[in-house]
Design a protein around this motif. Structure first.
Motif, PDB file in Angstrom:
ATOM      1  N   UNK A  71       0.916  -1.130   0.092  1.00 28.13           N
ATOM      2  CA  UNK A  71      -0.146  -0.176   0.073  1.00 28.13           C
ATOM      3  C   UNK A  71       0.789   1.445  -0.003  1.00 28.13           C
ATOM      4  N   UNK A  72       2.014   1.184   0.784  1.00 25.41           N
ATOM      5  CA  UNK A  72       2.900   2.358   0.882  1.00 25.41           C
ATOM      6  C   UNK A  72       3.533   2.601  -0.638  1.00 25.41           C
ATOM      7  N   UNK A  73       4.103   1.445  -1.241  1.00 30.50           N
ATOM      8  CA  UNK A  73       4.594   1.525  -2.541  1.00 30.50           C
ATOM      9  C   UNK A  73       3.299   2.158  -3.648  1.00 30.50           C
ATOM     10  N   UNK A  74       2.257   1.625  -3.458  1.00 33.19           N
ATOM     11  CA  UNK A  74       1.396   2.014  -4.385  1.00 33.19           C
ATOM     12  C   UNK A  74       0.956   3.485  -4.098  1.00 33.19           C
ATOM     13  N   UNK A  75       1.078   4.160  -3.061  1.00 39.84           N
ATOM     14  CA  UNK A  75       0.759   5.372  -2.537  1.00 39.84           C
ATOM     15  C   UNK A  75       1.845   6.175  -3.233  1.00 39.84           C
ATOM     16  N   UNK A  76       3.118   5.842  -3.106  1.00 41.62           N
ATOM     17  CA  UNK A  76       4.215   6.661  -3.738  1.00 41.62           C
ATOM     18  C   UNK A  76       4.043   6.820  -5.292  1.00 41.62           C
ATOM     19  N   UNK A  77       3.877   5.735  -5.792  1.00 42.65           N
ATOM     20  CA  UNK A  77       3.809   5.691  -7.243  1.00 42.65           C
ATOM     21  C   UNK A  77       2.441   6.599  -7.631  1.00 42.65           C
ATOM     22  N   UNK A 106      12.396  13.384 -19.140  1.00 44.66           N
ATOM     23  CA  UNK A 106      11.271  13.370 -18.370  1.00 44.66           C
ATOM     24  C   UNK A 106      10.522  12.197 -18.645  1.00 44.66           C
ATOM     25  N   UNK A 107       9.951  12.323 -19.936  1.00 47.39           N
ATOM     26  CA  UNK A 107       8.995  11.152 -20.355  1.00 47.39           C
ATOM     27  C   UNK A 107       9.232   9.743 -20.120  1.00 47.39           C
ATOM     28  N   UNK A 108      10.794   9.510 -20.332  1.00 42.69           N
ATOM     29  CA  UNK A 108      11.288   8.208 -20.485  1.00 42.69           C
ATOM     30  C   UNK A 108      11.305   7.665 -19.307  1.00 42.69           C
ATOM     31  N   UNK A 109      11.613   8.603 -17.808  1.00 41.31           N
ATOM     32  CA  UNK A 109      11.687   8.262 -16.485  1.00 41.31           C
ATOM     33  C   UNK A 109      10.139   8.165 -16.328  1.00 41.31           C
ATOM     34  N   UNK A 110       9.262   9.096 -16.663  1.00 45.25           N
ATOM     35  CA  UNK A 110       8.012   8.808 -16.115  1.00 45.25           C
ATOM     36  C   UNK A 110       7.180   7.518 -16.680  1.00 45.25           C
ATOM     37  N   UNK A 111       7.577   7.234 -17.817  1.00 45.83           N
ATOM     38  CA  UNK A 111       7.095   5.660 -18.439  1.00 45.83           C
ATOM     39  C   UNK A 111       7.524   4.767 -17.370  1.00 45.83           C
ATOM     40  N   UNK A 112       8.682   4.784 -16.759  1.00 44.85           N
ATOM     41  CA  UNK A 112       9.003   3.708 -15.858  1.00 44.85           C
ATOM     42  C   UNK A 112       8.128   3.831 -14.490  1.00 44.85           C
ATOM     43  N   UNK A 113       7.852   4.868 -14.284  1.00 48.07           N
ATOM     44  CA  UNK A 113       6.826   5.056 -12.951  1.00 48.07           C
ATOM     45  C   UNK A 113       5.687   4.346 -13.273  1.00 48.07           C
ATOM     46  N   UNK A 114       5.120   4.636 -14.497  1.00 43.85           N
ATOM     47  CA  UNK A 114       3.648   4.132 -14.799  1.00 43.85           C
ATOM     48  C   UNK A 114       4.001   2.563 -15.023  1.00 43.85           C
ATOM     49  N   UNK A 126       5.883   0.645 -13.319  1.00 44.10           N
ATOM     50  CA  UNK A 126       6.192   0.067 -12.222  1.00 44.10           C
ATOM     51  C   UNK A 126       4.715  -0.207 -11.298  1.00 44.10           C
ATOM     52  N   UNK A 127       4.011   0.948 -11.648  1.00 43.24           N
ATOM     53  CA  UNK A 127       2.582   0.922 -11.220  1.00 43.24           C
ATOM     54  C   UNK A 127       1.641  -0.054 -11.693  1.00 43.24           C
ATOM     55  N   UNK A 128       1.733  -0.393 -12.945  1.00 39.96           N
ATOM     56  CA  UNK A 128       0.884  -1.250 -13.664  1.00 39.96           C
ATOM     57  C   UNK A 128       1.458  -2.686 -13.259  1.00 39.96           C
ATOM     58  N   UNK A 129       2.861  -3.102 -13.146  1.00 43.28           N
ATOM     59  CA  UNK A 129       3.202  -4.371 -12.541  1.00 43.28           C
ATOM     60  C   UNK A 129       2.671  -4.509 -11.071  1.00 43.28           C
ATOM     61  N   UNK A 130       2.595  -3.435 -10.179  1.00 45.25           N
ATOM     62  CA  UNK A 130       2.381  -3.647  -8.921  1.00 45.25           C
ATOM     63  C   UNK A 130       0.707  -3.800  -8.858  1.00 45.25           C
ATOM     64  N   UNK A 131      -0.075  -3.252  -9.888  1.00 45.33           N
ATOM     65  CA  UNK A 131      -1.322  -3.518  -9.699  1.00 45.33           C
ATOM     66  C   UNK A 131      -1.784  -4.948 -10.133  1.00 45.33           C
TER      67      UNK A 131
END
Length: 317
Positions: free
Chosen positions: A273-279, A298-306, A308-313
């Motif tokens: 839940x904390x990981x999800x909150x961060x992302x 910026x877009x390249x690194x932000x895509x990595x955030x997205x 990570x969020x998809x994998x976590x979900x």
């Protein structure tokens, strides 16, 4: 030989004009480099480097320092082109000149310039995979700069010493020498904290935060996850505070990567839940933002955030 003879004849006929031409080459090369016209910059730096020895030969003046500068910057050009062997060749040539001058006069300026070339050379060694040479070379720079600060009163060299310590920490981390990295990073942190307290410049703040994050990464590698998380949690609000200023948007990739790292550490501890909150915080704030759309890095690194969020979900389903 004919080219050298031509330069020597020109030097004898009008040495002042040739000196001015050499300086012009250096200035033009610097401009070309800043515009990323690397081939032109390389050509101009080498034209300059060819002039100074001939002026010395006719007794007009000793311009070995300018030769060293031209050789160092030629090395910088090759570094930017990822031609590491040539970058090392020219930077070592520059170092040899500074070492020769130091052996003759031991001047503070020569030692300072030598240390700065060593910083660049160590970065080339690091990028080329020569870890031990990178550490040895940055260690020499640290030694020279520490001597200038402590024994010569050169307080203006403190930022260079701090940068050398930070670079050493990064190189040692990459080489798996975690405890050694932390010891030197602690020196960098202390130096940057003093600089921030005195000047509060964004460059010093950025470097302080990078030193702290690099130290945290060392702790992660050493298995000290709880301590590393606490350090990440302490630094991230400071980073967020500084990226509110539009002048600091170039720091967004660093911010994104730091938050991603913290989220992964939370996941390791099953604190999903904390990981999800961060992302989610990042995605809610920056998804579709002009800052992301207009800056590829910026877009390249932000895509990595997205991602990570998809994998976590997916892992929670």
């Amino acid at each position: 030989f004919n080219k050298a003879l031509s330069i020597l004849n020109a030097a004898s006929a009008d040495p002042l004009n040739l000196e001015l031409k050499g300086l012009s080459y250096l200035n033009q090369a610097s401009t070309a480099f800043s515009l990323q016209k690397f081939e032109l910059a390389k050509e101009l730096y080498q034209k300059s480097a060819e002039i100074w020895p001939h002026l010395k030969e006719i007794g007009y003046g000793d311009f070995r320092d300018r030769t060293a500068l031209a050789q160092m910057n030629t090395g910088n050009v090759y570094y930017r082109k990822s031609d590491y062997s040539k970058a090392i060749y020219y930077m070592k040539a520059s170092c040899e000149i500074w070492e020769e001058l130091i052996s003759e006069t031991n001047s503070v300026v020569s030692r300072q310039n030598h240390a700065q070339v060593l910083i660049n050379l160590s970065a080339v060694y690091h990028e080329s995979g020569a870890s031990e040479m990178a550490l040895e070379t940055i260690g020499k720079s640290m030694s020279i700069l520490r001597n200038l600060v402590q024994n010569e009163g050169r307080k203006d060299m403190i930022p260079w010493l701090a940068m050398s310590c930070l670079n050493y920490g990064n190189f040692a981390l990459s080489a798996g020498q975690y405890a050694q990295a932390i010891g030197v990073l602690d020196q960098a942190i202390a130096l940057y904290e003093n600089l921030v307290n005195k000047e509060n410049l964004i460059n010093h703040i950025d470097s302080l935060q990078k030193s702290l994050i690099t130290r945290s990464n060392c702790l992660v590698e050493m298995g000290q996850i709880d301590t590393a998380i606490k350090q990440f949690e302490a630094v991230i609000p400071d980073i967020e505070d500084h990226i509110k200023d539009e002048n600091n948007i170039n720091r967004l990739p660093f911010y994104f990567s730091t938050v991603r790292k913290l989220a992964k550490l939370y996941q390791q501890q099953s604190r999903t839940s904390r990981a999800e909150q961060c992302l989610k915080k990042l995605i809610d704030r920056f998804d579709g933002h002009d800052i992301i759309l207009n800056y590829p890095e910026h877009a390249k690194e932000f895509a990595r955030v997205v991602r990570d969020m998809e994998r976590l979900t997916e892992s929670l389903q």
